[in-house]
Design a protein around this motif. Structure first.
Motif, PDB file in Angstrom:
ATOM      1  N   ARG B  78       0.814  -1.219   0.000  1.00 20.24           N
ATOM      2  CA  ARG B  78       0.000   0.000   0.000  1.00 20.24           C
ATOM      3  C   ARG B  78       0.845   1.265   0.000  1.00 20.24           C
ATOM      4  O   ARG B  78       0.424   2.313  -0.472  1.00 20.24           O
ATOM      5  N   SER B  79       2.084   1.184   0.514  1.00 13.57           N
ATOM      6  CA  SER B  79       2.903   2.396   0.591  1.00 13.57           C
ATOM      7  C   SER B  79       3.749   2.614  -0.662  1.00 13.57           C
ATOM      8  O   SER B  79       4.604   3.466  -0.680  1.00 13.57           O
ATOM      9  N   SER B  80       3.530   1.836  -1.715  1.00 11.76           N
ATOM     10  CA  SER B  80       4.304   2.029  -2.943  1.00 11.76           C
ATOM     11  C   SER B  80       3.590   3.023  -3.855  1.00 11.76           C
ATOM     12  O   SER B  80       2.364   3.145  -3.823  1.00 11.76           O
ATOM     13  N   ASN B  81       4.383   3.718  -4.669  1.00  9.65           N
ATOM     14  CA  ASN B  81       3.787   4.707  -5.573  1.00  9.65           C
ATOM     15  C   ASN B  81       3.515   4.138  -6.966  1.00  9.65           C
ATOM     16  O   ASN B  81       3.390   4.872  -7.927  1.00  9.65           O
ATOM     17  N   THR B  82       3.472   2.829  -7.054  1.00 10.75           N
ATOM     18  CA  THR B  82       3.237   2.207  -8.365  1.00 10.75           C
ATOM     19  C   THR B  82       1.854   2.575  -8.904  1.00 10.75           C
ATOM     20  O   THR B  82       0.953   2.935  -8.147  1.00 10.75           O
ATOM     21  N   LYS B  83       1.714   2.517 -10.243  1.00  5.25           N
ATOM     22  CA  LYS B  83       0.401   2.799 -10.852  1.00  5.25           C
ATOM     23  C   LYS B  83      -0.579   1.705 -10.485  1.00  5.25           C
ATOM     24  O   LYS B  83      -0.220   0.544 -10.451  1.00  5.25           O
TER      25      LYS B  83
END
Lengths: 469, 404
Positions: B78-83
């Motif tokens: 959840r804390s990743s900035n992936t699309k």
């Protein structure tokens, strides 16, 4: 003088078998046979004609002949005949020796065919086109190494039976119209539709599933040799993916970890863990909405009775009457139970009644719906619901009616009679007795009466245990 | 296929590629009815290979990569900035059928990020499988990633539609799981595995369809401090206690949007390769974990040579072995001889006494096995004592080839 045998081009299974019968009937040794195909020119030799008696070949030998005949090697027939000859002249166990040079060579050929078949199964790519009648047709172009087109037909028919399709190759073609297979001559790539609605999506998938950090083109080529590439739509992406991989990896390793831009969804995360039903009503809603696991059942039959009841009775599964009424224990066995409860001094309205399996499993016989016993794994599937239900009802005593309820409450198939009487279900006070339906099935009235009396005595025993708790 | 769907496919395939499992094998042969589509062959088919040498057998995608979990090793935490993207059930069904009809795939491998709740997510995944089976008569392969946090009723429903179920343990040490995947729990995972094992065995006896191709799991290699000894001990216990069909090893691979808790470095592919070899020794060659690890050093496998050769070099007194008399168990311990070569040797032995040439016809591992094998015309008594034996047997570096 040599004997010449001319076979049709490609994999001439029937021609070869006929030739073998004739050669063996005429007792002609392998060294005296010249094998050829029509395009091989004049063979300078006598030829054979006429029918010959059938020859019984061991199954293992037949399993070698069929694939090897598909091989492109011009020597295939000569090698096979030599094998057959040797096995019939003093070496019947020859095929069982993998270290023999001839067996080894044929084994390699068989392996090559198996691989070619496998690759054709894998690498054929259909393109969809709409036929004049508006139905979808699927057309593929493929170039196999060997004469295997007919041998692959079974695989494609089985897999794509409901589709209209054609597979075209330089050595023959297959056509399937959802009912019949037709085998045609060499096809050309011209008949392949120019594009397909899913091909771009497939290429997107291929690009995206590739992990540049694991570049390994040796492994890729060993399984998907370059010779296949020109017929695989995805293969045109390979050069760019390979070229770009090192830089993509460098980028990932060098890039600083970024700070998450999303706020921490603390509430959602906390809520996630609270998915289990909170009340018996919650649980019943879930059960009522779930599809039946066992075949049959028009609805789920839920448990009935007050929360905190002194006694919880667990039966097997609803029957025909329960399934219709949507209530537990209302059929013939339920009536028998009612009578016994009354005699034992237990008030049904203050007792909780439910079943191990919440759906009626049956087999349709004409107009009748015949009860079918739930299997061990089916009972265990339903076990989680029963355990939740037990947790909400919190009775003083749980009574297992019959072996299925005992299985559901313990999680193990246990003999009923040996466990009859008081028991502990993992800390929960319990009691084991027979199912009222068992009494109904007893053929002899005297035995039934004895069993009924024992059943009522059990219920009385259970009642005293529940009031002592 | 429209552009929006293409974009989703790119995001959700990219998000799924760190799962090593690709197999479409292990099931029984089966084919669809007249109006359905698809078949399974039992042994599986690889329809394509990407330049990382991995096979494409199944359409491997996530239903969504939105996720409430925060597992440090995962690009979808959840804390990743992936699309992010999310497929509808209908979209996954249409992609699967569309790809299948063109012979791109054997079936579907569906996984998902956890949205709303584990139960909700599991239900959505099951709806995909159910629609494929019931509405399209799809008889191809379906592998569902099971969410161990979902309630048992749902987990068990999944087995009705899937050929294979899997739950990824990911990290063998409970401590690592606590540090790197705070929402996960070893006990929950193992309970779910145990439950599936029980159901698979019972259903087989009752001839009901329940994940006929069994269950598998994946361990990530190199994201935590677990040694090879720990990894293999975990695998051995998983095979024994949960009757898993496969344990997959996935070298921890750098990801875009990496977590700061984990080192960004090239994936330890060679280590992963040696672990797969060791896994084979456990399952098919009669080796125990201590035997395998004593071939290496400090609880780690020797990266330069395969684990069987490593073991043999430390037990030189047991070699050379006579190919014409040795029992099967001992032949299986000879470096360079695989199970198939050993079976062929045993078959050939009934007809003849074997020479080196004969062995060359039965295996491609001749160079490695020469110091360890006695044949009619070959007695390598001094070779086995040479001090430089290990050095002479180290193969020139090649990229490992997995999944063959």
């Amino acid at each position: 003088m040599n004997t010449a045998v001319t076979l049709a081009a490609g994999a001439d299974q029937d021609g070869f078998r006929l030739a073998v019968r004739r050669l063996l009937a005429a007792d002609i040794a392998p060294d005296a046979v010249v094998w050829g195909t029509p395009d091989a020119g004049d063979l300078f030799g006598g030829s054979l004609a006429g029918d010959a008696p059938p020859v019984m070949l061991p199954r293992a030998l037949a399993a070698m002949i069929t694939p090897v005949v598909c091989h492109r090697d011009p020597e295939r027939y000569a090698l096979l005949y030599r094998l057959i000859w040797r096995m019939r002249h003093g070496e019947p166990e020859l095929l069982a020796n993998p270290a023999d040079a001839l067996v080894r060579r044929l084994e390699m050929m068989r392996k090559a065919i198996r691989r070619d078949l496998h690759k054709m199964h894998a690498f054929v790519r259909f393109r969809e086109t709409i036929g004049p009648d508006g139905t979808a047709r699927y057309i593929a172009w493929f170039e196999p190494d060997h004469y295997i087109v007919e041998a692959t037909a079974g695989f494609f028919v089985e897999r794509f039976r409901s589709m209209i399709w054609a597979i075209l190759t330089p050595v023959g073609s297959l056509f399937w119209d959802t009912e019949r297979l037709a085998i045609g001559g060499p096809g050309t790539k011209d008949h392949l539709p120019a594009d397909d609605a899913f091909e771009a999506g497939w290429c997107s998938y291929y690009e995206s599933i590739f992990n540049p950090a694991r570049l390994n083109t040796v492994a890729m080529r060993s399984e998907m040799a370059g010779k296949y590439w020109h017929n695989l739509p995805e293969a045109r992406l390979i050069p760019a993916l390979v070229r770009g991989a090192p830089e993509r990896l460098r980028d990932m390793v060098a890039r600083e970890a970024t700070t998450p831009i999303h706020r921490d969804p603390a509430l959602a995360v906390a809520a996630m863990a609270k998915q289990n039903p909170k009340t018996l009503a919650d649980l019943n809603r879930i059960i009522a909405a779930a599809p039946s696991l066992v075949p049959g059942a028009t609805r789920a039959v839920l448990g009935e009775g007050p929360i905190g009841a002194a006694i919880m009775l667990v039966g097997e599964q609803p029957g025909d009457a329960e399934d219709n009424a949507g209530r537990p224990f209302v059929g013939p066995a339920g009536q028998m139970l009612d009578r016994a409860l009354a005699e034992a001094g237990i008030d049904r309205t203050t007792t909780y009644l439910t079943n191990a399996v919440k759906h009626f499993k049956y087999q349709q016989r004409g107009k009748r719906r015949l009860h079918a016993s739930p299997t061990t794994s089916e009972v265990k599937h339903y076990r989680w619901w029963l355990m939740q239900e037990l947790g909400f009802v919190q009775p003083k005593l749980v009574v297992a009616l019959g072996a299925t309820a005992l299985l559901a409450l313990t999680g193990q198939p246990l003999p009923l009679l040996r466990n009859r009487g008081p028991i502990s279900f993992d800390g929960q006070a319990g009691f084991v007795t027979t199912h009222p339906a068992y009494l109904l099935r007893l053929p002899d009235p005297a035995t039934q009466q004895t069993a009924y009396t024992a059943f009522v005595a059990d219920l009385q025993h259970a009642r005293s245990l529940a009031s002592a708790c | 296929m429209d552009e929006a769907l293409d974009t989703k496919l790119r995001i959700l395939a990219d998000a799924a590629k760190y799962d090593a499992s690709c197999a479409s094998s292990g099931g029984k042969k089966r084919a669809a009815g007249k109006n359905g589509i698809g078949s399974t062959t039992g042994s599986g088919i690889c329809h394509s290979y990407t330049p990382d040498g991995r096979c494409i057998s199944l359409l491997k995608i996530l239903l969504t990569n939105y996720c409430l979990f925060d597992c440090a090793y995962c690009i979808n935490r959840r804390s990743s900035n992936t699309k992010r993207a999310r497929f509808t059930v209908a979209e996954v069904v249409s992609l699967t059928i569309g790809f299948y009809k063109r012979n791109y795939i054997e079936g579907l491998f569906l996984s998902s990020g956890i949205i709303r709740s584990p139960d909700y997510t599991m239900e959505q995944m099951m709806l995909v499988a159910k629609t494929l089976r019931n509405e399209h008569g799809f008889a191809g392969y379906i592998h569902l990633k099971t969410i161990p946090e979902a309630n048992p009723w749902l987990i068990e429903q999944a087995g009705l539609f899937a050929d294979r179920l899997s739950i990824n343990l990911e990290l063998p040490l409970q401590k690592s799981l606590e540090d790197l995947a705070p929402e996960k729990n070893t006990a929950t995972i193992k309970t779910a595995m145990g439950q599936m094992r029980e159901r698979i065995i019972e259903a087989k006896e009752e001839r009901r369809h329940f994940a006929p191709a069994g269950q598998s799991t994946q361990l990530i290699i190199g994201a935590d401090t677990a040694t090879d000894d720990v990894v293999l001990t975990t695998s051995a216990s998983l095979y024994k206690n949960y009757a898993l069909k496969r344990v997959y090893y996935s070298a921890f691979s750098p990801i875009p949007e990496a977590s700061r808790f984990l080192p960004a470095k090239s994936p330890p592919l060679q280590r992963e390769h040696r672990l797969y070899q060791a896994d084979w020794l456990l399952r098919y060659y009669g080796f125990t974990v201590p035997e395998i690890t004593e071939g290496g050093d400090a609880s780690m496998l020797d990266l330069d040579i395969d684990p069987k050769l490593a073991w043999a070099l430390k037990h030189r007194a047991l070699f050379p072995v006579d190919v014409n008399t040795a029992p099967r168990e001992m032949l299986l311990r000879v470096p360079g001889l695989g199970t198939r070569a050993v079976d062929k040797i045993l078959a050939a032995r009934r007809h003849m006494r074997l020479r080196l040439d004969d062995i060359a016809r039965l295996t491609s591992g001749l160079k490695r096995l020469r110091p360890f094998l006695i044949t009619l015309d070959h007695r390598p008594t001094r070779l086995i004592d040479r001090a430089d034996l290990r050095q002479s047997l180290i193969a020139p570096p090649v990229q490992p080839s997995l999944f063959d």
